[in-house]
Scaffold this active site. Structure first.
Site, short mmCIF file in Angstrom:
data_model
loop_
_atom_site.label_atom_id
_atom_site.label_comp_id
_atom_site.label_asym_id
_atom_site.label_seq_id
_atom_site.Cartn_x
_atom_site.Cartn_y
_atom_site.Cartn_z
N MET A 1 0.64 -1.25 -0.04
CA MET A 1 0.06 0.07 0.13
C MET A 1 0.93 1.31 0.01
O MET A 1 0.63 2.23 0.83
CB MET A 1 -1.00 0.16 1.33
CG MET A 1 -2.01 -1.29 1.26
SD MET A 1 -2.62 -1.49 -0.35
CE MET A 1 -4.49 -1.25 -0.11
N ASN B 1 1.28 -5.37 -10.33
CA ASN B 1 0.35 -5.14 -9.00
C ASN B 1 -0.91 -5.95 -9.25
O ASN B 1 -1.27 -6.29 -10.49
CB ASN B 1 0.14 -3.69 -8.92
CG ASN B 1 -0.70 -3.58 -7.71
OD1 ASN B 1 -0.66 -3.69 -6.72
ND2 ASN B 1 -1.80 -2.36 -7.98
N HIS C 1 -4.80 -5.71 -8.12
CA HIS C 1 -6.06 -4.48 -7.51
C HIS C 1 -7.13 -5.42 -7.52
O HIS C 1 -7.79 -5.83 -8.49
CB HIS C 1 -5.97 -3.41 -8.75
CG HIS C 1 -6.80 -2.36 -8.23
ND1 HIS C 1 -6.65 -1.29 -7.03
CD2 HIS C 1 -8.29 -2.06 -8.62
CE1 HIS C 1 -7.37 -0.53 -6.87
NE2 HIS C 1 -8.50 -0.81 -7.68
N ILE D 1 2.70 4.15 -2.74
CA ILE D 1 2.97 4.73 -3.93
C ILE D 1 4.53 4.78 -4.30
O ILE D 1 5.27 4.92 -3.66
CB ILE D 1 2.42 6.12 -4.05
CG1 ILE D 1 1.07 5.91 -3.72
CG2 ILE D 1 2.66 6.72 -5.57
CD1 ILE D 1 0.18 6.36 -4.70
N LEU D 2 4.88 4.21 -5.52
CA LEU D 2 6.17 4.17 -5.85
C LEU D 2 6.79 5.25 -6.62
O LEU D 2 5.92 5.90 -7.38
CB LEU D 2 6.49 2.72 -6.59
CG LEU D 2 6.44 1.71 -5.65
CD1 LEU D 2 5.85 0.32 -6.73
CD2 LEU D 2 7.24 1.47 -4.84
#
Ligand code: GAR
Length: 220
Positions: free
Chosen positions: A93, A110, A112, A95-96
């Protein structure tokens, strides 16, 4: 024997998707090896799951870093040291940053819990119930600079029922996540993924089922 695909799995919580990957590897149905599990949450139950299977773990608590850049720099370092071929976000959880995306270009995926592009972001099962959609599902996609916007690899559809809560819908979706995530990783391991802009082609795929689904079902 072909080389095993080396995975770095990133988690923040329960790690049931991680477990589904471990199970398929141990059954011999997924030609991959988890080189490292990284959690940004020291309490993540997924760490217990990984340790039980003898998988190396690292905890990078994001609260210990001054900026996202600092956190991602360390994350890049840990994953490069582990020599991973594919980064698998499994309930991660965070953000990259651009630096992270650049370091692992086209090598980050990922899962989702919604049928993207509908319902990106968080609390998406509740949003699907509140919106009144008749179908939802889950999506495995490449990670790009947007939030849940990258090219789609595989999706699974589940019905949304009138008596569903966010929790019952999440459970139905999670069951499908545990099928499609190992499948998506298998595509990589077998070198079957061709990414062409937004469109992802899977080589040597079975013919898709063209049957439509209806919810509620047609009277006849
Ligand atoms: C899963 O439902 C996954 O799709 C979701 O978090 C859950 C993690 O479960 N991921 C996201 O919402 C990412 N935006 P798990 O820890 O049991 O695998």
């Amino acid at each position: 024997m072909t080389d095993l695909l080396k995975l770095g799995v990133l988690i923040s919580g329960s790690g049931s998707n991680l477990q589904s990957i471990i199970d398929q590897i141990e059954k011999g149905t997924l030609p991959a090896q988890i080189k490292i599990v990284v959690s940004n949450n020291p309490e993540a139950f997924g760490l217990t799951r990984a340790k039980k299977h003898g998988i190396p773990c690292a905890v990078l608590n994001h609260q210990d870093y001054l900026s996202r850049e600092d956190f991602d720099r360390e994350l890049i370092h840990v994953l490069q040291n582990a020599g991973v071929d594919l980064i698998v976000l499994a309930g991660f959880m965070r953000i990259l940053t651009q630096s992270f995306l650049r370091a692992f270009e086209s090598k980050i995926i990922n899962i989702h819990p919604a049928l993207l592009p509908a319902f990106p972001g968080t609390h998406v099962q509740q949003k699907a119930v509140d919106y009144g959609v008749k179908f939802s599902g889950c999506t495995v996609h490449f990670v790009d600079e947007g939030v849940d916007t990258g090219p789609i690899i595989i999706q699974s559809v589940v019905p949304v029922c009138l008596d569903d809560s966010a929790e019952t819908l999440a459970a139905r979706i999670l069951e499908e996540e545990h099928k499609i995530y190992p499948q998506a990783i298998r595509y990589f391991a077998e070198g079957r993924i061709i990414k062409n802009g937004r469109r992802v082609e899977i080589k040597n795929m079975k013919n898709p089922d063209h049957t439509a689904m209806h919810n509620p079902p047609l009277d006849r």
